[in-house]
Design an enzyme around this catalytic site. Structure first.
Site, PDB file in Angstrom:
ATOM      1  N   CYS A 248      -1.472  -6.489   6.635  1.00 51.19           N
ATOM      2  CA  CYS A 248      -0.810  -7.735   6.220  1.00 51.19           C
ATOM      3  C   CYS A 248       0.138  -8.323   7.256  1.00 51.19           C
ATOM      4  O   CYS A 248      -0.082  -9.439   7.716  1.00 51.19           O
ATOM      5  CB  CYS A 248      -0.077  -7.504   4.903  1.00 51.19           C
ATOM      6  SG  CYS A 248      -1.221  -7.231   3.543  1.00 51.19           S
TER       7      CYS A 248
ATOM      8  N   LYS B  97      -1.392  -9.710  10.662  1.00 53.77           N
ATOM      9  CA  LYS B  97      -2.321 -10.847  10.478  1.00 53.77           C
ATOM     10  C   LYS B  97      -1.614 -12.031   9.814  1.00 53.77           C
ATOM     11  O   LYS B  97      -1.881 -13.176  10.167  1.00 53.77           O
ATOM     12  CB  LYS B  97      -3.555 -10.379   9.703  1.00 53.77           C
ATOM     13  CG  LYS B  97      -3.661 -10.833   8.277  1.00 53.77           C
ATOM     14  CD  LYS B  97      -4.967 -10.450   7.634  1.00 53.77           C
ATOM     15  CE  LYS B  97      -4.829 -10.268   6.135  1.00 53.77           C
ATOM     16  NZ  LYS B  97      -4.364 -11.430   5.409  1.00 53.77           N
TER      17      LYS B  97
ATOM     18  N   GLU C  17       0.861  -1.183   0.000  1.00 52.72           N
ATOM     19  CA  GLU C  17       0.000   0.000   0.000  1.00 52.72           C
ATOM     20  C   GLU C  17       0.895   1.230   0.000  1.00 52.72           C
ATOM     21  O   GLU C  17       1.973   1.245   0.578  1.00 52.72           O
ATOM     22  CB  GLU C  17      -0.897   0.000   1.239  1.00 52.72           C
ATOM     23  CG  GLU C  17      -1.964  -1.064   1.142  1.00 52.72           C
ATOM     24  CD  GLU C  17      -2.826  -1.160   2.389  1.00 52.72           C
ATOM     25  OE1 GLU C  17      -2.923  -0.181   3.138  1.00 52.72           O
ATOM     26  OE2 GLU C  17      -3.407  -2.236   2.604  1.00 52.72           O
TER      27      GLU C  17
END
Ligand SMILES: NC(=O)c1ccc[n+]([C@@H]2O[C@H](COP(=O)([O-])OP(=O)(O)OC[C@H]3O[C@@H](n4cnc5c(N)ncnc54)[C@H](O)[C@@H]3O)[C@@H](O)[C@H]2O)c1
Length: 460
Positions: free
Chosen positions: A266, A269, A158
């Site tokens: 990301c 998790k 991102e």
């Protein structure tokens, strides 16, 4: 090629727009009808540099379409990408229900020969479950069983997602089918400088590669955060350490920046999901567990510095926080270190005034409403406004906007003198010379207190 992309989040939307840009006819599907309506107007549900104009251009050129109705686009697709979420369950396992629901929907609507590529980050064995769902559906519908499944994990970041998709280091595809390989090679060819950047492997190999890549990057960050703690204790500057080890070609420079912990949708998790996979496979992943543990500790670092100066009760104290997003270039707040810090400060009775160039609207929507209603958390229109009357300034996200602030003006506006540099962006010597109480991550800040402690022990 006719392509359907299911899920219009970061991964799906970037995938859809970039594939439309290379001449494919792409329909992006999302179950959130409001999101789809906005996207048809060219309005993005999140901030990602360069994505909005790309989406708008290809919508206008009628190469990119949006739909909340999966049937027609799947039926017309040669290739379907699955890019829905895989959020964590209570014990860290990845929740693959969205992926499997989508697999069922694809099975209901696909034409014979459809290729289904899973971009969602999924535990090992999920592609096989997708394949089983498609096999069942094909049998029920009397379709020839010539569909294929590809594990195609996504590595975009991102904040630089379009660039990452358009010029990837590598594309990983796990598959068992020669036709699927030809199709995946042809769809990715425009983005690759060399065919060898496309790495073909087995389904399971590709699925685990994604988790291993994120765990490796998270390991580098946690390693540096651990070194930073040692640096503080020994009066060493971790930034010198970083220069010294990063110049070694075997180590390299990337993901060596110590800070206030990794966050985002990301790393946290996926590290937890990898641990869950290890548990299920009765394989201890001690190093990965330590990476997660170090990160949990590091997320408390900034609050710890504040407690060391002001104690644990912060009634009557106000803190300026620069940066809410988990990193610059995004408005994504998932597991952002700033969220952990702000919760701690508010729980201790403090008040916070924050600024972020992209993530404030999202914070207002997603964070507890009572923080805003009570005035405990305020959002300032500029970085300097956030500082007005604050006891300390904390840098949590290294947006370029915060890199060269007017420290003279900060000194005038700040009630206290503490600057907590959670991203090691500022020069400690310069800030100390300006009269600030500077605390960086592993910048030898504790050296003074270690020395003082040693001196007082000596005096006794
Ligand atoms: N965000 C990243 O930087 C990134 C990078 C690499 C991989 N990934 C992985 O890619 C996957 C997607 O991540 P994301 O960040 O794009 O997620 P996201 O939460 O931003 O988007 C997921 C989208 O899927 C939609 N959706 C859910 N169920 C659906 C259904 N049944 N039909 C149609 N749409 C549905 C949601 O409405 C949402 O818009 C995850 O597995 C993630 O781990 C994410």
């Amino acid at each position: 090629m006719n392509i359907a992309v299911i899920g219009c989040g970061y991964v799906g939307l970037v995938t859809g727009a970039c594939l439309a840009a290379t001449g494919n006819s792409v329909t992006c599907i999302d179950s959130d009808a409001q999101k789809v309506a906005q996207l048809r107007l060219g309005l993005l549900p999140f901030f990602e540099p360069g994505l909005e104009p790309l989406v708008q251009r290809h919508v206008q050129q009628r190469q990119l379409h949006f739909s909340a109705e999966p049937g027609p686009a799947i039926a017309a697709a040669d290739l379907v990408f699955i890019a829905v979420g895989t959020p964590p369950l209570a014990h860290g396992d990845a929740d693959v229900r969205q992926v499997l629901e989508v697999a069922d929907a694809v099975g209901r609507h696909m034409a014979a020969g459809c290729i289904v590529a899973c971009k969602s980050t999924v535990p090992v064995g999920t592609a096989e479950r997708i394949k089983a769902a498609l096999d069942r559906a094909a049998k029920q519908r009397g379709l020839a069983p010539d569909h294929a499944v590809v594990a195609n994990p996504e590595f975009l970041r991102e904040g630089g997602a379009v660039q990452d998709f358009m010029s990837p280091d590598r594309v990983v595809i796990g598959l068992e089918d020669a036709r699927a390989e030809r199709v995946m090679r042809s769809v990715h060819a425009p983005f690759l400088e060399r065919p060898a950047q496309l790495l073909v492997m087995g389904l399971r190999d590709a699925e685990l590669t994604k988790y291993a890549a994120n765990a490796m990057l998270a390991t580098r960050i946690s390693f540096m955060n651990e070194m930073a703690r040692l640096c503080d204790a020994l009066g060493v500057d971790v930034e010198q350490l970083r220069r010294g080890i990063g110049a070694d070609a075997r180590i390299g420079q990337s993901y060596l920046h110590p800070g206030c912990g990794y966050g985002g949708s990301c790393f946290p998790k996926d590290v937890r999901a990898l641990l869950a996979m290890g548990r299920a496979a009765r394989t201890d992943l001690d190093l990965v567990a330590a990476v997660a543990h170090v990160n949990d500790l590091q997320k408390q670092w900034a609050a710890g510095v504040i407690a060391s100066r002001f104690g644990h009760r912060l009634q009557g104290r106000r803190f300026a926080v620069w940066g809410l997003a988990f990193k610059p270039g995004t408005d994504d707040l998932r597991e952002a270190p700033a969220l952990a810090l702000i919760s701690d400060l508010l729980a201790a009775g403090g008040r916070v005034c924050a600024h972020d160039p992209a993530a404030m609207p999202r914070a207002r929507r997603e964070w507890p409403q009572h923080w805003f209603d009570s005035g405990a958390l305020q959002l300032a229109v500029s970085p300097l406004d956030a500082v007005d009357g604050a006891d300390a300034l904390v840098l949590m996200t290294e947006w370029a906007l915060f890199s060269e602030p007017d420290f003279g003006e900060i000194r005038r506006r700040l009630r206290g003198s503490l600057i907590v540099d959670g991203r090691n962006r500022y020069d400690p010597a310069r800030l100390r010379a300006l009269g600030f109480d500077y605390a960086g991550v592993g910048r030898g800040a504790a050296a003074a207190s270690v020395k003082a402690c040693a001196e007082s022990t000596l005096a006794a």
